[in-house]
Design a protein around this motif. Structure first.
Motif, PDB file in Angstrom:
ATOM      1  N   VAL A   1       0.880  -1.175   0.094  1.00 23.88           N
ATOM      2  CA  VAL A   1      -0.062  -0.022   0.007  1.00 23.88           C
ATOM      3  C   VAL A   1       0.849   1.042   0.028  1.00 23.88           C
ATOM      4  CG1 VAL A   1      -1.810   1.261   1.327  1.00 23.88           C
ATOM      5  CG2 VAL A   1      -1.823  -1.155   1.122  1.00 23.88           C
ATOM      6  N   THR A   2       1.993   1.331   0.910  1.00 22.36           N
ATOM      7  CA  THR A   2       2.681   2.488   1.080  1.00 22.36           C
ATOM      8  C   THR A   2       3.686   2.746  -0.064  1.00 22.36           C
ATOM      9  OG1 THR A   2       4.330   1.195   2.306  1.00 22.36           O
ATOM     10  CG2 THR A   2       2.717   2.754   3.629  1.00 22.36           C
ATOM     11  N   HIS A   3       3.984   1.533  -0.681  1.00 17.81           N
ATOM     12  CA  HIS A   3       4.866   1.743  -1.838  1.00 17.81           C
ATOM     13  C   HIS A   3       4.082   2.457  -3.156  1.00 17.81           C
ATOM     14  CE1 HIS A   3       8.382  -1.084  -0.910  1.00 17.81           C
ATOM     15  NE2 HIS A   3       7.980  -0.409  -0.094  1.00 17.81           N
ATOM     16  N   THR A   4       2.733   1.741  -3.145  1.00 10.14           N
ATOM     17  CA  THR A   4       1.955   2.350  -4.300  1.00 10.14           C
ATOM     18  C   THR A   4       1.613   3.663  -4.109  1.00 10.14           C
ATOM     19  OG1 THR A   4       0.772   0.119  -4.497  1.00 10.14           O
ATOM     20  CG2 THR A   4      -0.443   2.127  -5.281  1.00 10.14           C
ATOM     21  N   MET A   5       1.132   4.173  -3.013  1.00 11.07           N
ATOM     22  CA  MET A   5       0.924   5.740  -2.371  1.00 11.07           C
ATOM     23  C   MET A   5       2.108   6.490  -2.716  1.00 11.07           C
ATOM     24  SD  MET A   5      -0.800   4.938   1.467  1.00 11.07           S
ATOM     25  CE  MET A   5      -0.693   6.734   1.770  1.00 11.07           C
ATOM     26  N   LEU A   6       3.414   6.231  -2.432  1.00 11.79           N
ATOM     27  CA  LEU A   6       4.478   7.160  -2.825  1.00 11.79           C
ATOM     28  C   LEU A   6       4.850   7.120  -4.399  1.00 11.79           C
ATOM     29  CD1 LEU A   6       6.602   8.918  -1.806  1.00 11.79           C
ATOM     30  CD2 LEU A   6       8.237   6.733  -1.461  1.00 11.79           C
TER      31      LEU A   6
ATOM     32  N   GLY B   1       5.972  17.288 -11.228  1.00  6.41           N
ATOM     33  CA  GLY B   1       6.639  18.403 -10.527  1.00  6.41           C
ATOM     34  C   GLY B   1       6.691  18.153  -8.922  1.00  6.41           C
ATOM     35  N   ALA B   2       6.067  16.992  -8.567  1.00  5.93           N
ATOM     36  CA  ALA B   2       6.020  16.512  -6.981  1.00  5.93           C
ATOM     37  C   ALA B   2       7.394  16.276  -6.467  1.00  5.93           C
ATOM     38  CB  ALA B   2       5.065  15.573  -6.706  1.00  5.93           C
ATOM     39  N   LYS B   3       7.713  16.736  -5.410  1.00  8.83           N
ATOM     40  CA  LYS B   3       8.952  16.436  -4.707  1.00  8.83           C
ATOM     41  C   LYS B   3       8.947  16.559  -3.262  1.00  8.83           C
ATOM     42  CE  LYS B   3      12.124  17.989  -8.401  1.00  8.83           C
ATOM     43  NZ  LYS B   3      13.261  19.031  -8.929  1.00  8.83           N
ATOM     44  N   ARG B   4       8.179  17.637  -2.895  1.00  9.88           N
ATOM     45  CA  ARG B   4       7.924  17.847  -1.375  1.00  9.88           C
ATOM     46  C   ARG B   4       6.765  16.731  -0.902  1.00  9.88           C
ATOM     47  NH1 ARG B   4      10.832  22.059   0.345  1.00  9.88           N
ATOM     48  NH2 ARG B   4       8.825  22.444   1.896  1.00  9.88           N
ATOM     49  N   ILE B   5       7.048  15.918   0.153  1.00  7.07           N
ATOM     50  CA  ILE B   5       6.223  14.975   0.438  1.00  7.07           C
ATOM     51  C   ILE B   5       5.961  14.994   2.118  1.00  7.07           C
ATOM     52  CG2 ILE B   5       5.354  12.445   0.682  1.00  7.07           C
ATOM     53  CD1 ILE B   5       5.555  13.599  -2.422  1.00  7.07           C
ATOM     54  N   ALA B   6       4.779  15.091   2.572  1.00  6.64           N
ATOM     55  CA  ALA B   6       4.580  15.373   3.692  1.00  6.64           C
ATOM     56  C   ALA B   6       3.672  14.205   4.547  1.00  6.64           C
ATOM     57  CB  ALA B   6       3.804  16.492   4.316  1.00  6.64           C
TER      58      ALA B   6
ATOM     59  N   ASN C   1       6.730   2.646   8.830  1.00  9.87           N
ATOM     60  CA  ASN C   1       8.333   2.063   8.822  1.00  9.87           C
ATOM     61  C   ASN C   1       8.388   1.767   7.144  1.00  9.87           C
ATOM     62  OD1 ASN C   1       8.634   2.575  11.375  1.00  9.87           O
ATOM     63  ND2 ASN C   1       7.887   0.345  11.861  1.00  9.87           N
ATOM     64  N   PRO C   2       7.670   0.972   6.436  1.00  7.68           N
ATOM     65  CA  PRO C   2       7.971   0.785   5.110  1.00  7.68           C
ATOM     66  C   PRO C   2       7.908   1.889   4.174  1.00  7.68           C
ATOM     67  CG  PRO C   2       5.894  -0.242   5.659  1.00  7.68           C
ATOM     68  CD  PRO C   2       6.301   0.090   6.874  1.00  7.68           C
ATOM     69  N   LEU C   3       7.073   2.761   4.491  1.00  9.35           N
ATOM     70  CA  LEU C   3       7.168   3.961   3.797  1.00  9.35           C
ATOM     71  C   LEU C   3       8.395   4.824   3.899  1.00  9.35           C
ATOM     72  CD1 LEU C   3       5.668   6.306   2.009  1.00  9.35           C
ATOM     73  CD2 LEU C   3       4.832   7.207   4.195  1.00  9.35           C
ATOM     74  N   LEU C   4       8.930   4.993   4.935  1.00 11.46           N
ATOM     75  CA  LEU C   4      10.180   5.861   5.257  1.00 11.46           C
ATOM     76  C   LEU C   4      11.430   5.093   4.484  1.00 11.46           C
ATOM     77  CD1 LEU C   4       9.755   7.093   8.926  1.00 11.46           C
ATOM     78  CD2 LEU C   4       9.470   8.351   6.588  1.00 11.46           C
ATOM     79  N   GLU C   5      11.321   3.675   4.651  1.00  9.88           N
ATOM     80  CA  GLU C   5      12.491   3.081   3.957  1.00  9.88           C
ATOM     81  C   GLU C   5      12.255   3.198   2.440  1.00  9.88           C
ATOM     82  OE1 GLU C   5      12.132  -1.302   4.996  1.00  9.88           O
ATOM     83  OE2 GLU C   5      12.426  -0.800   7.260  1.00  9.88           O
TER      84      GLU C   5
ATOM     85  N   SER D   1      14.984   4.975  -0.005  1.00  8.34           N
ATOM     86  CA  SER D   1      15.723   4.237  -1.250  1.00  8.34           C
ATOM     87  C   SER D   1      15.535   5.134  -2.514  1.00  8.34           C
ATOM     88  CB  SER D   1      14.793   2.916  -1.507  1.00  8.34           C
ATOM     89  OG  SER D   1      13.674   3.191  -1.916  1.00  8.34           O
ATOM     90  N   LYS D   2      14.624   5.964  -2.568  1.00  5.39           N
ATOM     91  CA  LYS D   2      14.524   7.153  -3.595  1.00  5.39           C
ATOM     92  C   LYS D   2      15.215   8.367  -3.304  1.00  5.39           C
ATOM     93  CE  LYS D   2       9.979   5.246  -5.439  1.00  5.39           C
ATOM     94  NZ  LYS D   2      10.544   5.053  -6.523  1.00  5.39           N
ATOM     95  N   GLY D   3      15.987   8.388  -2.183  1.00  7.24           N
ATOM     96  CA  GLY D   3      16.572   9.787  -1.948  1.00  7.24           C
ATOM     97  C   GLY D   3      15.610  10.861  -1.439  1.00  7.24           C
ATOM     98  N   ILE D   4      14.550  10.323  -0.697  1.00  9.53           N
ATOM     99  CA  ILE D   4      13.460  11.530  -0.428  1.00  9.53           C
ATOM    100  C   ILE D   4      13.338  11.376   1.234  1.00  9.53           C
ATOM    101  CG2 ILE D   4      11.295  12.308  -0.563  1.00  9.53           C
ATOM    102  CD1 ILE D   4      11.004  10.793  -3.124  1.00  9.53           C
ATOM    103  N   GLU D   5      13.269  12.602   1.710  1.00 11.82           N
ATOM    104  CA  GLU D   5      12.813  12.738   3.069  1.00 11.82           C
ATOM    105  C   GLU D   5      11.598  13.426   3.276  1.00 11.82           C
ATOM    106  OE1 GLU D   5      15.917  14.134   5.727  1.00 11.82           O
ATOM    107  OE2 GLU D   5      17.411  12.525   5.193  1.00 11.82           O
ATOM    108  N   PRO D   6      10.750  13.225   4.303  1.00  9.16           N
ATOM    109  CA  PRO D   6       9.481  14.016   4.583  1.00  9.16           C
ATOM    110  C   PRO D   6       9.752  15.517   4.616  1.00  9.16           C
ATOM    111  CG  PRO D   6       9.362  12.281   5.828  1.00  9.16           C
ATOM    112  CD  PRO D   6      10.839  12.205   5.102  1.00  9.16           C
ATOM    113  N   VAL D   7       9.129  16.314   4.243  1.00  8.50           N
ATOM    114  CA  VAL D   7       9.115  17.681   4.442  1.00  8.50           C
ATOM    115  C   VAL D   7       8.793  18.141   5.825  1.00  8.50           C
ATOM    116  CG1 VAL D   7       9.418  18.563   2.305  1.00  8.50           C
ATOM    117  CG2 VAL D   7       7.212  18.487   3.167  1.00  8.50           C
ATOM    118  N   GLU D   8       7.720  17.154   6.197  1.00  7.29           N
ATOM    119  CA  GLU D   8       6.938  17.292   7.366  1.00  7.29           C
ATOM    120  C   GLU D   8       6.425  16.046   7.862  1.00  7.29           C
ATOM    121  OE1 GLU D   8       6.741  18.252  10.671  1.00  7.29           O
ATOM    122  OE2 GLU D   8       6.702  20.243  10.182  1.00  7.29           O
TER     123      GLU D   8
END
Length: 391
Positions: A156-161, A169-174, A188-192, A196-203
């Motif tokens: 689910v979270t992989h599909t969501m991301l 243009g989407a880069k900023r994910i909260a 946990n799986p979402l942050l992992e 892996s894609k070099g992204i951190e949550p902006v919030e």
């Protein structure tokens, strides 16, 4: 005298054999019935989870109406666990010890299913089919008697991301989430995956179950200026978030889990502007108004005419259909071992209901690995694989 004693001994042996033979029969199985235990939240704040239970029960009732399985009717024993771990443990013990069921099919909330895993481990011959709980930790590592027929939180979270990043243009994910077992099973799986894609949550903010305001969370999210917000919330809190997002001018689209249904959220929020940018992970093959989905709606309405017909009404059906198929394949000489073996041989099972084929093997019991998103842009729902270009 000796002849009389010999005759008496033979009669006693025959009587003992006859008396003992029922003990050799499989638990929960008679010549005419197969007893299946079920549980789900029929009451409480997560009672929306009763809908997948009704959907699964409708499949079993429909099987009975068409002659049963190998000459046997399915007998259901249903318990209300209210998504309370203590009640779930009690319900499971009752179904196993008192009701002597052949198998158990239940569990809408991940935390409650995790709570009964020790009980399932103590009864390794008891087949257990998950109803709707999604945590990946339920089926990983694999338990030989536990089967997971819906998309897990990892899928689910992989599909969501992936969907969020398909927005131009989407880069900023909260992220906004519950901090309970269910929330963390997504986080946990979402942050992992983000890492892996070099992204951190902006919030990243927590909104706890039972909250009555999301003001502080919305202000933080608004200041972060996200392109997309990933929401890991149950229906009451997601309703609160969407209403407050509209109030505070947070216009970033919201992408959420299969723990809610699009129909229910549109109705709950009651503001089309607040839900037009809501995208929900969709576990089904078609929208509910599609002609090919008619037979499933008809089945559900036949047995539960007073219950709402929405996405969650059909989430439990895939597991029930898998149970029915495995019972058929196990044959008339039914045992739990034969049934579990039949489930492990269920490959590319697709009755046309769920988002993708269901496959179980002895090594993999998380059977669904695909899904899309659904949203409600105007007056009806639409399924999309990527962010809609005209949205």
């Amino acid at each position: 005298m000796k002849k009389s004693l010999a005759t008496a001994a033979l009669l006693l042996a025959a009587t003992m054999a006859t008396t003992a033979s029922p003990a050799l029969a499989e638990t929960g199985v008679t010549d005419t019935t197969i007893r299946i235990g079920m549980f789900g939240p029929l009451t409480g704040p997560t009672a929306i989870g009763s809908l997948p239970l009704f959907g699964a029960a409708a499949v079993y009732k429909d099987v009975n109406a068409h002659g049963g399985i190998n000459g046997r009717q399915i007998e259901l024993r249903i318990e209300d666990d209210a998504c309370d771990p203590n009640k779930t443990i009690s319900a499971t013990k009752k179904l196993i010890s008192q009701d002597q069921v052949f198998m158990v099919h239940g569990g809408w909330c991940s935390g409650t299913v995790m709570a009964i895993k020790p009980e399932l481990a103590r009864n390794p011959d008891l087949p257990y089919m998950v109803l709707g709980a999604a945590s990946s930790a339920i089926s990983s590592p694999v338990m030989a008697n536990l089967f997971h027929p819906i998309a897990t939180t990892t899928t689910v979270t992989h599909t969501m991301l992936d969907f969020a990043l398909s927005k131009p243009g989407a880069k900023r994910i909260a992220i906004i989430s519950h901090s309970d077992e269910w929330g963390k099973s997504h986080i946990n799986p979402l942050l992992e995956y983000m890492k892996s894609k070099g992204i951190e949550p902006v919030e990243s903010v927590w909104l706890e179950r039972g909250s009555t305001s999301a003001t502080s969370q919305l202000l933080k999210l608004r200041n972060a200026k996200p392109d997309v917000v990933l929401a890991i919330l149950y229906p009451p809190e997601l309703t609160l978030y969407l209403r407050d997002a509209a109030k505070y001018g947070v216009k970033a689209p919201t992408v959420t889990t299969q723990g809610v249904s699009i129909e229910d959220m549109v109705h709950r929020v009651g503001n089309p502007e607040a839900t037009k940018n809501l995208f929900v992970f969709y576990p089904l093959s078609s929208t509910l108004d599609a002609p090919e989905f008619g037979k499933w709606k008809d089945m559900y309405r036949k047995y539960y005419p007073n219950e709402p017909v929405e996405t969650l009404s059909f989430m439990g059906m895939t597991g029930a259909l898998a149970v029915v198929e495995a019972l058929k394949q196990a044959g008339p000489d039914l045992t739990r071992a034969k049934f579990i073996d039949a489930l492990n041989k269920l490959h590319d099972f697709n009755p046309g209901l769920q988002s993708g084929p269901l496959t179980f093997t002895p090594e993999v019991h998380a059977g669904i690995s695909s899904g899309k998103m659904i949203y409600w842009p105007k007056d009806h729902a639409e399924i999309v694989a990527t962010y809609p270009a005209d949205h």
